[in-house]
Scaffold this motif. Structure first.
Motif, PDB file in Angstrom:
ATOM      1  N   ARG B 372       9.781  13.450  21.631  1.00 30.22           N
ATOM      2  CA  ARG B 372       9.877  12.093  21.084  1.00 30.22           C
ATOM      3  C   ARG B 372       9.024  11.165  21.922  1.00 30.22           C
ATOM      4  O   ARG B 372       8.819  11.370  23.106  1.00 30.22           O
ATOM      5  N   VAL B 395      -3.808  11.936   3.478  1.00 30.91           N
ATOM      6  CA  VAL B 395      -3.877  10.479   3.424  1.00 30.91           C
ATOM      7  C   VAL B 395      -5.286  10.067   3.808  1.00 30.91           C
ATOM      8  O   VAL B 395      -5.774  10.458   4.862  1.00 30.91           O
ATOM      9  N   PRO B 396      -5.971   9.335   2.955  1.00 32.95           N
ATOM     10  CA  PRO B 396      -7.276   8.865   3.366  1.00 32.95           C
ATOM     11  C   PRO B 396      -7.117   7.876   4.511  1.00 32.95           C
ATOM     12  O   PRO B 396      -6.074   7.244   4.610  1.00 32.95           O
ATOM     13  N   ILE B 433       3.545  15.259  -2.318  1.00 31.39           N
ATOM     14  CA  ILE B 433       4.359  14.128  -1.873  1.00 31.39           C
ATOM     15  C   ILE B 433       5.397  14.610  -0.853  1.00 31.39           C
ATOM     16  O   ILE B 433       5.618  13.988   0.190  1.00 31.39           O
ATOM     17  N   PHE B 436       3.843  15.323   2.361  1.00 36.49           N
ATOM     18  CA  PHE B 436       3.537  14.045   2.994  1.00 36.49           C
ATOM     19  C   PHE B 436       4.785  13.462   3.637  1.00 36.49           C
ATOM     20  O   PHE B 436       4.788  13.058   4.801  1.00 36.49           O
ATOM     21  N   ALA B 437       5.861  13.443   2.864  1.00 38.18           N
ATOM     22  CA  ALA B 437       7.100  12.847   3.377  1.00 38.18           C
ATOM     23  C   ALA B 437       7.567  13.592   4.617  1.00 38.18           C
ATOM     24  O   ALA B 437       8.006  12.974   5.594  1.00 38.18           O
ATOM     25  N   LEU B 440       5.459  12.787   7.523  1.00 38.43           N
ATOM     26  CA  LEU B 440       5.692  11.399   7.913  1.00 38.43           C
ATOM     27  C   LEU B 440       6.993  11.303   8.695  1.00 38.43           C
ATOM     28  O   LEU B 440       7.108  10.571   9.679  1.00 38.43           O
ATOM     29  N   GLY B 444       7.282   9.855  12.393  1.00 38.16           N
ATOM     30  CA  GLY B 444       8.202   8.800  12.785  1.00 38.16           C
ATOM     31  C   GLY B 444       9.139   9.257  13.889  1.00 38.16           C
ATOM     32  O   GLY B 444       9.496   8.502  14.780  1.00 38.16           O
ATOM     33  N   PRO B 448       6.570   7.495  17.840  1.00 40.16           N
ATOM     34  CA  PRO B 448       6.861   6.217  18.479  1.00 40.16           C
ATOM     35  C   PRO B 448       8.113   6.271  19.343  1.00 40.16           C
ATOM     36  O   PRO B 448       8.821   7.266  19.369  1.00 40.16           O
ATOM     37  N   GLY B 449       8.364   5.173  20.010  1.00 38.09           N
ATOM     38  CA  GLY B 449       9.628   4.988  20.709  1.00 38.09           C
ATOM     39  C   GLY B 449       9.619   5.486  22.135  1.00 38.09           C
ATOM     40  O   GLY B 449       8.578   5.739  22.738  1.00 38.09           O
TER      41      GLY B 449
ATOM     42  N   LEU D 154      -1.376   2.984   4.585  1.00 38.81           N
ATOM     43  CA  LEU D 154      -1.359   3.601   5.911  1.00 38.81           C
ATOM     44  C   LEU D 154      -1.367   2.534   6.995  1.00 38.81           C
ATOM     45  O   LEU D 154      -0.543   2.554   7.919  1.00 38.81           O
ATOM     46  N   TYR D 157       1.787   0.784   7.112  1.00 41.64           N
ATOM     47  CA  TYR D 157       2.857   1.632   7.650  1.00 41.64           C
ATOM     48  C   TYR D 157       2.957   1.457   9.167  1.00 41.64           C
ATOM     49  O   TYR D 157       4.030   1.309   9.725  1.00 41.64           O
ATOM     50  N   PHE D 158       1.792   1.457   9.801  1.00 42.63           N
ATOM     51  CA  PHE D 158       1.831   1.337  11.257  1.00 42.63           C
ATOM     52  C   PHE D 158       2.324  -0.038  11.674  1.00 42.63           C
ATOM     53  O   PHE D 158       2.931  -0.202  12.727  1.00 42.63           O
ATOM     54  N   GLN D 164       8.804   0.361  16.730  1.00 42.09           N
ATOM     55  CA  GLN D 164       9.098   1.706  17.231  1.00 42.09           C
ATOM     56  C   GLN D 164      10.579   1.967  17.425  1.00 42.09           C
ATOM     57  O   GLN D 164      10.961   2.861  18.156  1.00 42.09           O
ATOM     58  N   ASP D 166      14.434   2.814  15.622  1.00 39.89           N
ATOM     59  CA  ASP D 166      14.823   3.716  14.538  1.00 39.89           C
ATOM     60  C   ASP D 166      14.769   3.028  13.187  1.00 39.89           C
ATOM     61  O   ASP D 166      14.323   3.610  12.200  1.00 39.89           O
ATOM     62  N   VAL D 169      11.207   2.688  12.071  1.00 44.11           N
ATOM     63  CA  VAL D 169      10.617   3.965  11.698  1.00 44.11           C
ATOM     64  C   VAL D 169      11.152   4.437  10.361  1.00 44.11           C
ATOM     65  O   VAL D 169      10.407   4.883   9.486  1.00 44.11           O
ATOM     66  N   GLY D 172       9.709   2.322   7.695  1.00 40.56           N
ATOM     67  CA  GLY D 172       8.321   2.683   7.463  1.00 40.56           C
ATOM     68  C   GLY D 172       8.218   3.965   6.653  1.00 40.56           C
ATOM     69  O   GLY D 172       7.406   4.092   5.739  1.00 40.56           O
ATOM     70  N   PHE D 173       9.091   4.896   6.981  1.00 38.39           N
ATOM     71  CA  PHE D 173       9.103   6.162   6.255  1.00 38.39           C
ATOM     72  C   PHE D 173       9.345   5.934   4.783  1.00 38.39           C
ATOM     73  O   PHE D 173       8.589   6.380   3.912  1.00 38.39           O
ATOM     74  N   PHE D 176       6.380   4.162   3.135  1.00 38.32           N
ATOM     75  CA  PHE D 176       5.156   4.915   2.925  1.00 38.32           C
ATOM     76  C   PHE D 176       5.364   6.018   1.887  1.00 38.32           C
ATOM     77  O   PHE D 176       4.486   6.298   1.069  1.00 38.32           O
ATOM     78  N   VAL D 177       6.528   6.617   1.906  1.00 41.18           N
ATOM     79  CA  VAL D 177       6.763   7.682   0.932  1.00 41.18           C
ATOM     80  C   VAL D 177       6.740   7.122  -0.484  1.00 41.18           C
ATOM     81  O   VAL D 177       6.112   7.687  -1.385  1.00 41.18           O
ATOM     82  N   HIS D 180       3.229   6.262  -1.323  1.00 40.21           N
ATOM     83  CA  HIS D 180       2.411   7.443  -1.552  1.00 40.21           C
ATOM     84  C   HIS D 180       2.754   8.086  -2.894  1.00 40.21           C
ATOM     85  O   HIS D 180       1.863   8.474  -3.654  1.00 40.21           O
ATOM     86  N   ALA D 181       4.042   8.158  -3.161  1.00 37.14           N
ATOM     87  CA  ALA D 181       4.441   8.710  -4.452  1.00 37.14           C
ATOM     88  C   ALA D 181       3.840   7.876  -5.572  1.00 37.14           C
ATOM     89  O   ALA D 181       3.333   8.408  -6.564  1.00 37.14           O
TER      90      ALA D 181
END
Lengths: 528, 488, 217, 681
Positions: B372, B395-396, B433, B436-437, B440, B444, B448-449, D154, D157-158, D164, D166, D169, D172-173, D176-177, D180-181
């Motif tokens: 982590r 992801v582009p 997808i 990707f998830a 991701l 996450g 970070p953190g 993207l 998302y950052f 940073q 929980d 994050v 953000g998850f 972004f999902v 993206h979907a």
């Protein structure tokens, strides 16, 4: 047909050497002398064999002694295999036997007879390959048994005596059937020819094979196949083989597996050629195919479960002989060429492996794979050699066995045996697994602490190194002379003597002049 | 036909990319152990130089594909080289990544490694080089026999390299990898034999001359072999277990090169085959979808980073198979996308594996739950992780997107006539997808953190590894452009 | 015609003597019976030589007399008379009566097989041919059924005699050197077997074939 | 009309790209300077400001100019790199650039809040975010559009996970999902379009002839894909979590600009690319989603205590309102009423601009409060009007705007929306006649609740007494932040009062987008409907006039609050004799209490959905478990059996090699017999 002294020289060289060795006293200085004579003998055989082969490559058909001896392309292949493998295993013997002598496994008298019988064994094998007289062929094969029986039982231990006994009994019984086949063929021919003298010559038989009585030819072939197949190690006649191979000193195992089996096969192939001409290809191909397939199917699982390194290798030999038989059995120029090539390739690779097993024995004093660990750590060079030997016999490129296996497979497909070939390929996967097990379990890994470090001597490693180089070279490219010999020999076997087939083991319509010899020369030809 | 000087020069260089590594391996075998890692890098670099020469020669010659025989018997081609856009592109990836991995290995296989502290042995570097040579041989082969030859060599090398650590478990995995791919190689045997029987040659180009029925059988046999090497269901079992290998090896063999053998031979066959009956496409696409779904399912329980990556590799290869299969229905774009995906995925997944290796090097673990806050402790590693994950997830501006896009674009184009393809494509999109998830999620979680204990106590990353990671990150950004403009 | 009858008759005697070799107790006796049988074989050769006028066969008879009647029995007698495994006895695994019946069966079978073969040269001597084949298989049966390894050496010799007779019947005009080779082989085979047998006895202290089953699998 | 003269004769797209190049330099510069927070902030900020100005410079002249196109081959053979600055894109670029400008100005001070936590990276991502948004709206090729669209997600998302922690994050998850979907759905839509168009160029899409059903499929895919980005209900789930998590200036951009790209996309696909379609239900669908989003958005907003979450829910609401306008526009197209179409679309676009402005303003305002108080919980705020008067004023303007109080901009665009809904109701099919009044009704409800919500928000934060601990040392926000907010506040007023000037421009944008010949539906403050010409809007004029007069008074009243304690304060007549303290003032929670009761069923929906999520999570766990069990099954059912079968086969075969050589001899005989039989056959 060219008369030549070479066949007689190569024949009697080792015989004389054998006699000389047996006459020299075994104590003190005698041992050195024996080793010297031995070295000269094996070197002479190698040089003469290659000389014969090169003559044959140039198109000569050497004969001697009233045509009783003849070397054609087919014979030249096997003569050179005897020469090369005999020489290398003979060299390896020097170091191996000294080690055994030091360890007290052998005494000087046994060493003396070892070398004596070694040359004698060479003599008998050469005899088998250059004999043109079919009864002489039989005599020679029978003699190989007798010549090597002592070598198998050399150590004089209970197990080696048992192995030698089984070897002698089974082989003599088996080969006795071969005599029946021989006699039937001869009787058949002499009936047809009305000339008893020339009917005994294989060349005559082959030339007049079409006139032979088909039924007798069939019977004769069955007897021959059973008889010499015993010696060649085809299942179910191969029962002697694991015992003899595992109990013999390693160089002898190499010779047995690498050369002896092939000599017997040569005889089978010679009769196969006659039978193909006499009764057509279906029957001989069918029964050879049956035995070959059986050999593979039975030997592969047996190979897999062995715990004894040399016994494992012995079963692998049965399997590979089976593959050669399958090559013959699927027939056609491609199949026969593949079988011949595989005979050569297997000789080299198996000799390498058996020598490697000798190294294992010298280091670990056991053949039990459960107790051989970490060869690579203890003896790096031996480890590498054994590693490559295993990979080669497993049929992985760039080693030569792969090439001929592939050819056999292609030939089988060509003959329409798709499923059979798939089955064989699957069983050869078992072989791969078995060899991988050897490497994983014994070559790699951690050695027991008690095992002393240090490799076996250079004298033992050098012949193996040469063998490895040969295995790789013939795997990367089939050298031109070999290709030529195999091509010619194929034509001899199939009896398809049109020049096209002579030049083309691949049975396409190219003219012989087009045969470009293998090698990474860049042909400047561009497509697309 | 006479060829120009530059052509034969190109061919010689192409041959050099095969021969040089083998020679280097032989040299390593003879040289003292300490020299091996330098020899490996030098020869890998020389190979890179050769392949760059090939690129230059190829471009100079007007990018016309050329085939040259090395060994032929009569009219039967046994071994030959094909230099065309496809082979050069993939060879570049394979060889360049091989070099990078060689550099990385020199830093990775040291006593400083927290996971496996051991100095690299000559065997490792020798087999690595042999592998590079074999891969380049396979890529340039113009015959099925050549492919088979190098196919098996890669199998043998991978066995030796996977089993490098020599523990019983590792050796079992190595044997499994070898045996499964060997069983797969039977497909190649069959294909080679059938091709030879019908055409009298082993040249891949001859596939085009086959009748439809034989063509289907030959290509399906090749496909079977491809499944084995590319770890597709049901022959995928070896790949996750092969993760026991040293990580640079996983990166090279199981991301960039060996697993690409399968898709490459399939691509090469399709490229040479001309019009291919649709049944090939159906079989290929169906199995690709099955693998996709299965591979995704198996993302979920993975906690070992490398195993996760292995399953990711499996599914990414399925995309390539999907793309190639779609090209059977007439989509040139899907084919190009698939080829570009071979190229792109090689860089991205290598990066990801090398990140995993760097993590285990610095922290001693590659278990995701204990990693982590990477970016806080080691920004470069964190960024590399993110870049790799996003590139894989498509992801582009990272490369994965571009090739996947082309595959899907081509797929939708041909799905219009073959409506059954549509649900397949939808499943593939859903998987993308999901993939990707999932990545991701791990980004996450891991990046970070506050650093976890393992990460907080990490040691610094050696220079060699840093350089390689940066180079690969750059590659993930530009490889798709390279591939696209190369394939034109 | 008479001579062919003679040949066939002598061949019949061979069967009897081979049964004696198989069934007799003790290697010395077997060796004696073997010498007797070989002598009958030589007579057969002579008859055959007279009938076919084959010069080679006369030479064969001579060499066969030397090797088979004198040398081989002598080797066996010398080598085997010292070897005795009291626990094993003769090592037979079936009673003499069964053995005789079996032998009869083998002979009938061989007659039947040979009758199916069309060999112009051997039309007149088919019974002898059948006997030679049967002889061969009797030798084989000896090897297979007997537990005493010395009996197996005799079994081999019987097979050898059988095939030798076949050779003489079918290839009467084959060069004599060939026959010399075969005979030499036979001598060496017997010598080697005798030597091996002796060493096995010295090592195992037994002549039981069943002790020789440690190598398996 | 040239409000800003074209800069140096540069074509709009060149100017735009130059700005993006500057932005890129700034972004990377910021990244390189990451160890010097201040320098990074300034570099990123200045570059961003320049880029935003360039964007404005490129976009403003393009409102009325013919579309300009930039077409470069690019490395991808299947997709040219095409940019197109048409009026719709110009409008979006304007919105983005305006918000970016203020956000950058604001950021110069604001990012100090993040000192030492990667300010350099923030500058990089912000620049990337703005640049990719800009490129998304001008991209005229499906491939490149998707690339920029994804890069936008993207980058943002950052920004969302910047904290940073929980919550960030996981927000953000989710964000972004969903995004993206959505982009995958859009991609599918583009692929289908490309099949008929033969190219991924939008230009080809526009001329492609699609069968009706396919066309509808494309629309639905696009609608859902972009709807996810826009945050319409039910695809809004990410929005109330992602926006609060990001830094406030990023939230302003996300809420103000990014989700508009969702709306922009819907318009792009439905109207621009598909030509609006021939079927009525597209528009009704949009209207339906719009109405639901509007009502539920505001209802959920009411219940929030977190200032940024509250604003986020309001974004959902306003997206709904925008969609109402767009939906009507599509109904107009489908029913061949160009005037209605233009009117509806114009209303939508107007509200799009307005929402961008006031929501940006509100987020920046909220950011200022957070900057000083370090909390997002409204219940801990209060009385800030005294300590942060400028912020309070700006927030108030924003609040009034969003509450559609005349004369501010929110009122204007909502009024247009009402008008469009009524116009549709007057003249349409039965379904439209039935649906649009309901939508108008719901819009009215939304408006009322929004007012209530912002009374609450402003009241709780800025009015009353301070709550919490550190309020005494709270001071006004730094000047650059005030400047950013002030700029937007001014724009709020301008777009409100300037409606007569702006509406015609927007109607021309709308008609250009629809592709109809310029149907002018708004001239000054009047409207022209196609069905009933001359729908003048006296109410609007009246209200605006009143507003114009009232605004200065109102502002003055607010501003005069500063430093003048209320006399009533001491008396406290409503406190039952007690001196009122902070706890007694209406808090966010207490304020919303009656609403929560009243709309309980609607909240129930949300809770039910959340419960369903638990079930999904459980099912997912089961799936993972299943996968875990599946993995070794291959080994167990294939590899191991084969291995053991081979072994046992070998061991069984060992019987063959039993050790007795006499048996071996029999094998030979057996083989002979078999082969002889074969020979005799």
């Amino acid at each position: 047909m060219v008369f030549s002294n070479l066949p007689l020289l190569i024949l009697f060289g080792p015989l004389l050497a054998a006699l000389a060795i047996l006459l020299v006293p075994s104590r003190g200085f005698g041992l050195r002398l024996i080793e010297l004579i031995h070295t000269v003998s094996i070197a002479a055989v190698a040089v003469l064999a290659l000389a014969i082969a090169s003559d044959v490559v140039d198109g000569a058909h050497l004969t001697a002694f009233d045509d009783w001896f003849a070397v054609d392309a087919l014979g030249a292949i096997f003569v050179s295999v005897i020469g090369v493998v005999g020489f290398l295993t003979g060299l390896y013997s020097l170091s191996y036997i000294r080690h055994e002598l030091r360890d007290g496994e052998l005494d000087p008298a046994k060493v003396k007879s070892y070398y004596g019988f070694f040359s004698l064994f060479l003599f008998t094998m050469v005899l088998a390959t250059i004999a043109n007289n079919i009864v002489l062929m039989w005599v020679a094969i029978e003699a190989t048994t007798l010549g090597s029986a002592f070598l198998v039982g050399c150590y004089g231990r209970k197990s080696s005596l048992e192995a030698a006994w089984k070897y002698v009994i089974i082989c003599t019984v088996g080969v006795a059937f071969g005599l029946y086949g021989t006699v039937l063929a001869y009787a058949n021919a002499s009936d047809v020819l009305g000339n008893a003298d020339s009917a005994i010559l294989w060349t005559t038989l082959a030339a007049h094979a079409t006139a032979l009585d088909p039924m007798l030819a069939k019977l004769s072939f069955v007897f021959v196949l059973i008889g010499f197949g015993t010696k060649a190690g085809l299942f179910p006649m191969s029962a002697w083989l694991p015992d003899a191979h595992s109990e013999a000193p390693s160089p002898v195992s190499a010779l047995l597996s690498g050369v002896l089996l092939k000599c017997a096969l040569l005889v089978v192939i010679r009769y196969y050629a006659i039978t193909v001409r006499a009764v057509g290809p279906e029957f001989p191909q069918m029964i050879v195919l049956i035995l070959g397939t059986l050999s593979i199917l039975v030997a592969a699982p047996l190979f897999f479960v062995q715990k004894d390194l040399k016994r494992k290798l012995a079963y692998s030999s049965i399997e590979h002989v089976g593959l050669i038989a399958v090559g013959l059995g699927v027939g056609g120029p491609l199949g026969v060429a593949a079988a011949l090539l595989h005979a050569i390739n297997h000789s080299l690779a198996k000799a390498l492996m058996f020598c490697g097993s000798g190294n294992v024995l010298m280091k670990f004093h056991t053949r039990d794979l459960d107790r051989v660990k970490g060869l690579m750590r203890v003896a790096p060079v031996s480890g590498v050699l054994l590693l490559f030997g295993c990979l080669a016999l497993a049929g992985l490129p760039p080693f030569n066995v792969f090439v001929s296996e592939f050819m056999v497979f292609t030939a089988g497909m060509k003959a329409g045996y798709l499923w059979l070939m798939l089955l064989c390929a699957l069983f050869f996967t078992i072989t791969v697994a078995g060899f991988i097990q050897i490497v994983a379990g014994s070559v790699l890994g951690k050695a027991a602490d008690a095992t002393p470090e240090g490799d076996v001597g250079v004298a033992a490693l050098a012949p193996m190194g040469i063998l490895l180089v040969l295995v790789i070279v013939t795997g990367v490219t089939i050298p031109g002379p070999i290709l030529r010999l195999v091509g010619d020999a194929t034509a001899i076997v199939t009896g398809d003597s049109t020049p096209v087939a002579f030049a083309m083991p691949w049975a396409t319509q190219a003219a012989p002049a087009e045969v470009a010899l293998a090698g990474p020369q860049l042909h400047t030809e561009t497509k697309r | 036909m006479m060829t120009s000087v530059s052509d034969s020069m190109t061919m010689t260089l192409a041959l050099a990319t095969i021969v040089l590594p083998f020679g280097g391996a032989a040299l390593i075998a003879c040289a003292p152990g300490k020299a091996s890692k330098w020899l490996c890098q030098i020869f890998a670099l020389a190979t890179v130089a050769s392949i760059l020469g090939v690129v230059a020669g190829f471009v100079e010659a007007g990018r016309a594909g050329a085939t040259q025989d090395l060994i032929r018997i009569g009219r039967t081609e046994i071994l030959g080289l094909t230099v065309d856009a496809l082979s050069v592109l993939i060879a570049v990836a394979v060889i360049v990544i091989g070099f990078l991995v060689a550099v990385y290995s020199a830093s990775y296989l040291t006593m400083g490694n927290r996971e496996h502290p051991a100095v690299g042995r000559p065997r490792y570097y020798a087999f690595l080089l042999v592998f590079i040579g074999a891969m380049s041989g396979l890529v340039f082969s113009s015959t099925i026999t050549g492919q088979l030859f190098f196919f098996e060599i890669t199998g043998g090398c991978s066995w030796a390299l996977i089993g490098y650590y020599e523990t019983p478990k590792v050796l079992r995995s190595a044997a499994k990898a070898l045996l499964i791919t060997h069983v797969a190689s039977i497909g190649l045997y069959v294909a080679a034999a059938l091709l030879f029987l019908d055409t009298g040659t082993f040249a891949i180009a001859a596939i085009a001359d086959l009748s439809d029925g034989s063509k289907v059988v030959v290509i399906l046999s090749l496909l079977f072999a491809a499944w084995g090497k590319s770890a597709q269901v049901p022959l995928h079992m070896w790949l996750p277990d092969a993760m026991e290998a040293p990580t640079p090896i996983s990166a090279y063999l199981h991301a960039a090169s060996m697993v690409k053998v399968g898709v490459y031979i399939f691509a090469r066959a399709l490229l040479s085959a001309g019009a291919v009956p649709h049944v090939v496409g159906w079989v290929g696409a169906t199995m690709a979808i099955v693998t996709l779904v299965y591979g995704f399912l198996l993302y979920l329980p993975q906690v070992d980073m490398k195993r996760l990556l292995a399953y990711s590799t499996i599914t990414q290869l399925s995309y390539i198979f999907l793309g190639l299969s779609l090209s059977v229905f007439g989509s040139h774009l899907a084919f190009q996308g698939a080829v570009a995906h071979i190229f792109n995925h090689a860089f991205a997944k290598t990066l990801f594996f090398l990140v995993a290796g760097a993590l285990s090097y610095t922290t001693g673990t590659r278990m995701l739950p204990s990693l982590r806050g990477i970016v806080t402790k080691n920004p470069l590693l964190g960024i590399a992780f993110v870049v790799a994950a996003l590139a894989i997830a498509g992801v582009p501006p990272f490369n994965g997107f571009f090739s996947k896009f082309a595959i899907f674009s081509g797929g939708f184009a041909v799905a219009q006539e073959n409506l059954l393809l549509l649900p397949m494509l939808v499943i593939a999109l859903l998987e993308s997808i999901g993939c990707f998830a999932w990545f991701l999620k791990w980004i996450g979680y891991s990046i970070p953190g506050k650093p976890s204990d393992a990460v907080a106590s990490a040691q610094p990353l050696p220079m060699g590894m840093q350089v390689v990671l940066v180079a690969l990150m750059v590659a993930t950004l530009c490889s798709s452009f390279i591939a696209a403009s190369w394939l034109g | 015609m008479f001579d062919f009858q003679l040949i066939n008759g002598l061949a019949g005697l061979l069967i009897v003597t081979s049964l004696l070799v198989i069934l007799s107790r003790g290697p010395a006796n077997s060796a004696r019976f073997y010498a007797l049988q070989s002598f009958i074989l030589v007579l057969t050769f002579l008859a055959l030589a007279k009938e076919t006028g084959s010069r080679e066969l006369y030479l064969w008879s001579a060499s066969a007399f030397v090797t088979k009647v004198i040398l081989v029995p002598a080797i066996m007698y010398r080598a085997f008379s010292k070897l005795d495994d009291p626990r094993l006895g003769s090592g037979e695994t079936m009673s003499p009566a069964v053995s005789v019946i079996l032998a009869a069966g083998v002979v009938i079978l061989c007659f039947w097989v040979v009758s199916g073969v069309a060999l112009p040269a051997a039309e007149a001597i088919k019974p002898a041919l059948a006997v030679s084949l049967a002889h061969f298989f009797l030798g084989l049966a000896c090897i297979v059924t007997q537990r005493n390894i010395l009996k197996q050496v005799f079994g081999y010799c019987l097979m050898e005699n059988g095939s030798h007779l076949t050779l003489a019947l079918l290839a009467a005009k084959a060069p004599e050197l060939v026959e010399v080779g075969i005979a030499t082989d036979a001598i060496f085979a017997v010598a080697i077997m005798a030597m091996l047998g002796t060493r096995i006895f010295l090592t195992f202290h037994s002549l039981d074939a069943r002790k020789l089953t440690t190598l398996k699998g | 009309m040239t409000m800003i003269p074209s800069l140096g004769g540069l074509a709009p797209l060149d100017l735009l790209l130059a700005g993006i190049a500057v932005s890129a330099v700034g972004g990377f510069g910021s990244l390189l300077l990451r160890s010097h927070d201040r320098a990074a902030t300034i570099v990123a900020g200045l570059a961003g400001i320049l880029a935003a100005l360039a964007g404005l410079g490129a976009a403003l002249p393009s409102f009325v100019a013919p579309p300009s196109v930039l077409d470069v081959a690019g490395p991808y053979p299947f997709a040219h790199f095409v940019l197109r600055m048409d009026p719709l894109a110009a409008l979006m670029v304007t919105v983005i650039s305006l918000l970016a400008l203020t956000a950058w100005i604001y950021s110069l001070a604001y990012v100090r809040e993040y000192a030492g936590r990667g300010v350099g990276a923030m500058g990089f991502f912000m620049n990337a975010f703005v640049a990719s948004m800009t490129l998304t709206v001008v991209a005229d090729n499906g491939f490149w559009f998707l690339i920029f669209f994804e890069m936008m997600s993207l980058a943002s998302y950052f920004l969302v996970i910047f904290d940073q922690n929980d919550e960030a994050v996981s927000a953000g998850f989710l964000y972004f999902v969903v995004a993206h979907a959505g982009s995958v759905l859009i991609m599918a839509a583009f692929f289908i379009l490309a099949n008929y168009a033969g190219s991924l160029d939008f230009a080809a899409f526009r001329t492609a002839k699609l069968p009706g059903a396919v066309s509808s499929l494309v629309f639905v895919l696009g609608f859902l894909g972009f709807g996810a980005k826009a945050g319409m209900i039910p695809l809004h789930i990410w929005l109330p979590r992602a926006h609060p998590a990001a830094p406030s200036h990023a939230s302003a951009l996300m809420s103000g600009a990014m989700i508009k790209i969702g709306v922009f996309g819907i318009v792009k696909v439905a109207v621009d690319l598909l030509g609006g379609g021939e079927v009525l239900w597209w528009g009704l669908l949009v209207v339906g989603f719009g109405a639901v989003s509007a009502v539920l958005g505001v209802v959920y907003a009411l219940a929030e205590h977190d200032i940024k979450k509250l604003l986020a829910y309001h974004s959902v609401e306003n997206i709904g309102i925008i969609l109402l306008g767009v939906g009507v526009g599509m109904i107009g197209i489908a029913s061949h009423q160009p005037a209605l179409a233009v009117l509806g679309l114009m209303a939508g676009l107007y509200h799009l601009i307005n929402h961008a402005v006031f929501k940006g303003l509100l987020f920046l305002g909220a950011g200022s409060v957070i900057y000083r108080l370090h909390t997002k919980n409204m219940d801990q705020m209060g009385g800030l009007a005294r300590t942060m008067p400028a912020t309070a004023t700006c927030f108030l303007i924003g609040a009034l705007s969003i509450s559609a109080i005349p004369p501010l901009n929110g009122f204007v665009s909502e009024w247009y929306t009402y008008q469009s809904l009524f116009a549709a109701a007057l003249d349409g099919s039965a379904l439209v006649k039935f649906a649009t009044p309901i939508a108008a009704m719901l819009l009215a409800l939304t408006g009322a609740l929004a007012v209530m919500c912002f009374v609450k928000a402003y009241g709780v934060i800025f009015a009353g007494d301070p709550r919490g601990l550190r309020h005494n040392d709270v001071v006004e926000a730094p000047p650059t932040m005030i400047a950013g907010m002030g700029l937007l506040a001014v724009v709020c007023v301008v777009t409100g009062l300037g409606a007569p000037l702006i509406a015609p421009i927007l109607s021309s944008v709308a008609s250009a987008t629809i592709g109809a010949q310029a149907v002018s539906v708004a001239e000054g403050a009047s409207l022209f409907g196609s069905a009933n010409h001359g729908t003048v809007s006296p109410p609007l004029i009246a209200v605006l006039v009143i507003g114009m007069a009232g605004l200065p008074l109102g502002l003055r009243a607010v501003l005069s609050n500063r430093g003048t304690p209320k006399p009533r304060r001491a008396a406290a007549p409503w406190a039952a004799g007690y001196l009122p303290d902070a706890e007694m003032a209406a808090s966010a929670g207490s304020f919303a209490q009656p609403i929560r009761m009243f709309f309980r069923p609607l909240y129930q929906v949300r809770d039910d959905v959340a419960a369903a999520w638990d079930k999904v999570a459980f099912a997912f766990e089961r799936l993972v478990c299943f996968a875990r069990q599946t993995e070794p099954r291959w080994d167990r059912s294939i590899i191991d059996p084969i291995a053991s079968a081979t072994g046992s086969l070998g061991r069984r075969l060992q019987v063959v090699q039993g050790g007795d050589f006499r048996i071996y001899c029999l094998y030979i005989v057996a083989a002979l017999v078999v082969l002889l039989a074969l020979a005799a056959r």
